[in-house]
Design a protein around this motif. Structure first.
Motif, mmCIF file in Angstrom:
data_model
loop_
_atom_site.group_PDB
_atom_site.id
_atom_site.type_symbol
_atom_site.label_atom_id
_atom_site.label_comp_id
_atom_site.label_asym_id
_atom_site.label_seq_id
_atom_site.Cartn_x
_atom_site.Cartn_y
_atom_site.Cartn_z
ATOM 1 N N GLY A 1 -15.754 4.654 9.938
ATOM 2 C CA GLY A 1 -16.410 3.604 10.974
ATOM 3 C C GLY A 1 -17.030 4.387 11.408
ATOM 4 N N GLU B 1 -7.612 -0.304 9.927
ATOM 5 C CA GLU B 1 -8.051 -1.635 9.618
ATOM 6 C C GLU B 1 -9.177 -1.534 10.957
ATOM 7 O OE1 GLU B 1 -11.613 -3.605 7.678
ATOM 8 O OE2 GLU B 1 -9.514 -2.250 6.785
ATOM 9 N N LEU B 2 -8.136 -1.742 12.583
ATOM 10 C CA LEU B 2 -8.430 -1.614 13.489
ATOM 11 C C LEU B 2 -9.527 -0.647 14.188
ATOM 12 C CD1 LEU B 2 -8.833 -3.113 16.261
ATOM 13 C CD2 LEU B 2 -6.629 -2.291 16.809
ATOM 14 N N ILE C 1 -19.212 -7.182 4.365
ATOM 15 C CA ILE C 1 -18.460 -6.195 5.528
ATOM 16 C C ILE C 1 -19.200 -5.459 5.883
ATOM 17 C CG2 ILE C 1 -16.435 -5.368 4.372
ATOM 18 C CD1 ILE C 1 -17.049 -7.843 7.770
ATOM 19 N N ASP C 2 -19.658 -4.280 5.584
ATOM 20 C CA ASP C 2 -20.152 -3.408 6.381
ATOM 21 C C ASP C 2 -21.888 -2.952 6.266
ATOM 22 O OD1 ASP C 2 -17.798 -2.254 6.226
ATOM 23 O OD2 ASP C 2 -17.346 -0.906 4.311
ATOM 24 N N ILE D 1 -21.581 2.926 9.285
ATOM 25 C CA ILE D 1 -23.313 1.724 9.907
ATOM 26 C C ILE D 1 -23.908 2.947 11.274
ATOM 27 C CG2 ILE D 1 -22.698 0.062 11.969
ATOM 28 C CD1 ILE D 1 -21.668 -0.837 8.982
ATOM 29 N N VAL E 1 -11.219 1.227 12.315
ATOM 30 C CA VAL E 1 -12.256 1.327 11.861
ATOM 31 C C VAL E 1 -13.873 0.583 12.059
ATOM 32 C CG1 VAL E 1 -13.770 0.553 8.881
ATOM 33 C CG2 VAL E 1 -11.421 1.866 9.377
ATOM 34 N N ASN E 2 -12.942 -0.585 12.350
ATOM 35 C CA ASN E 2 -14.157 -1.560 13.325
ATOM 36 C C ASN E 2 -14.041 -1.273 14.562
ATOM 37 O OD1 ASN E 2 -13.689 -4.290 11.226
ATOM 38 N ND2 ASN E 2 -12.129 -3.735 11.171
ATOM 39 N N MET F 1 -16.931 0.989 14.540
ATOM 40 C CA MET F 1 -18.715 0.239 13.510
ATOM 41 C C MET F 1 -18.792 -0.216 14.688
ATOM 42 S SD MET F 1 -17.222 -1.252 9.995
ATOM 43 C CE MET F 1 -17.844 -2.589 9.959
ATOM 44 N N VAL F 2 -18.551 -0.708 15.690
ATOM 45 C CA VAL F 2 -19.111 -1.568 17.372
ATOM 46 C C VAL F 2 -19.176 -0.959 18.193
ATOM 47 C CG1 VAL F 2 -18.176 -2.672 18.669
ATOM 48 C CG2 VAL F 2 -17.200 -3.456 16.488
ATOM 49 N N LYS G 1 -15.916 -4.725 0.253
ATOM 50 C CA LYS G 1 -17.125 -4.518 0.428
ATOM 51 C C LYS G 1 -18.462 -4.920 0.279
ATOM 52 C CE LYS G 1 -14.511 -0.888 2.830
ATOM 53 N NZ LYS G 1 -14.326 -1.176 4.139
#
Length: 298
Positions: free
Chosen positions: A33, A164-165, A295-296, A37, A167-168, A171-172, A291
């Motif tokens: 992630g 999924e958690l 979202i990305d 980003i 990945v996010n 990204m954050v 995608k």
């Protein structure tokens, strides 16, 4: 006497060691992630030299002027690497193990970190992004298999969401770090931080076990039993271990295709014993529209 009866491991929930192995493996997904980003926010500063005219800082250019097309290639090259890594990871994880891929994908990621931080032109930057993409694509493709094979049925649904958690979370973290590290020469350190995540993942994965199902597939039965017991703490693993052995053991009474391992291309071309093309197409298109919705692209 009833207190001495051990719980059947099949009915076991999440144990501490299961959770540790899943979270340790998830660092590679956080890295996925991150790299997805991290390139977004400092893009204009790098390509348009918005922080000032291009100059040299310790022998490295403060920015890398590039057209929108060239920078688009740099952004997309990570996904190309992901594709290569995802396709290759099945063969490597089947031959060398799930833990092996998760551990050593970080080695490839470590190679990409200095390449990203020391890039002096777009071609070098693109190559570094591809290398990073291969590493994270391989880890991302192996993570779910590893989680499924080390967890109990009751823990599987809860721990599967970690993908999924993670990945996010990556990204954050990338967006937050970008806020203070966009200016030259800090943007080089920003891209190189992927190497720190690789090192953390390598250290943690060293304390994790291999998938017991993979060990059983390779006829390492005694080791598989030891690993399974470690994952299940003090529970009775007899029935679960027997189920694993039955699942991987060739059965002459079944057709020769019962133990067939399909490649990605076999699935895409509909050459599997049970044609999975339709299911795969639905899954792929679902992910594509997710995608494509942006979202990305935060």
């Amino acid at each position: 006497m009833a207190s001495n009866i051990k719980l059947n491991s099949i009915n076991l929930g999440i144990t501490k060691y299961q959770l540790f192995c899943v979270l340790a493996a998830s660092i590679t997904i956080v890295n996925f992630g991150w790299n997805l980003i991290v390139i977004n926010q400092p893009g204009d500063i790098i390509t348009m030299c918005l922080a000032g005219p291009k100059h040299s800082i310790d022998g490295l250019p403060s920015c890398i002027p590039a057209t929108d097309l060239a920078w688009g290639v740099a952004v997309g090259s990570y996904s190309i690497g992901n594709l290569i890594g995802a396709i290759a990871c099945t063969w490597f994880s089947n031959k060398y193990g799930r833990r092996f891929v998760l551990l050593h994908s970080n080695t490839i990621g470590l190679i990409s970190a200095p390449l990203l931080g020391l890039s002096v032109n777009i071609p070098m930057f693109v190559c570094a992004r591809v290398v990073s993409g291969i590493a994270q694509g391989a880890a991302n493709g192996t993570f779910s298999t590893y989680v499924v094979e080390i967890t109990t049925p009751h823990a599987r649904n809860s721990l599967a969401c970690v993908l999924e958690l993670a990945v996010n979370v990556g990204m954050v973290l990338a967006m937050l770090c970008s806020l203070g590290m966009m200016k030259p020469p800090l943007w080089r350190g920003l891209f190189s931080l992927t190497g720190v995540l690789c090192l953390i993942s390598m250290v943690l994965m060293y304390f994790c076990v291999e998938s017991p199902k993979w060990l059983a597939m390779k006829n390492k039965r005694e080791q598989a039993q030891i690993v399974l017991q470690k994952l299940r703490k003090n529970a009775d693993i007899t029935k679960e271990y027997e189920q694993i052995i039955m699942a991987v053991q060739p059965d002459s009474s079944k057709s020769s295709t019962s133990n067939y391992t399909a490649s990605v291309f076999d699935v895409l071309l509909g050459k599997t014993p049970d044609n999975l093309y339709h299911q795969v197409l639905v899954s792929v298109m679902g992910m594509f529209f997710q995608k494509a919705s942006g979202i990305d692209g935060i």
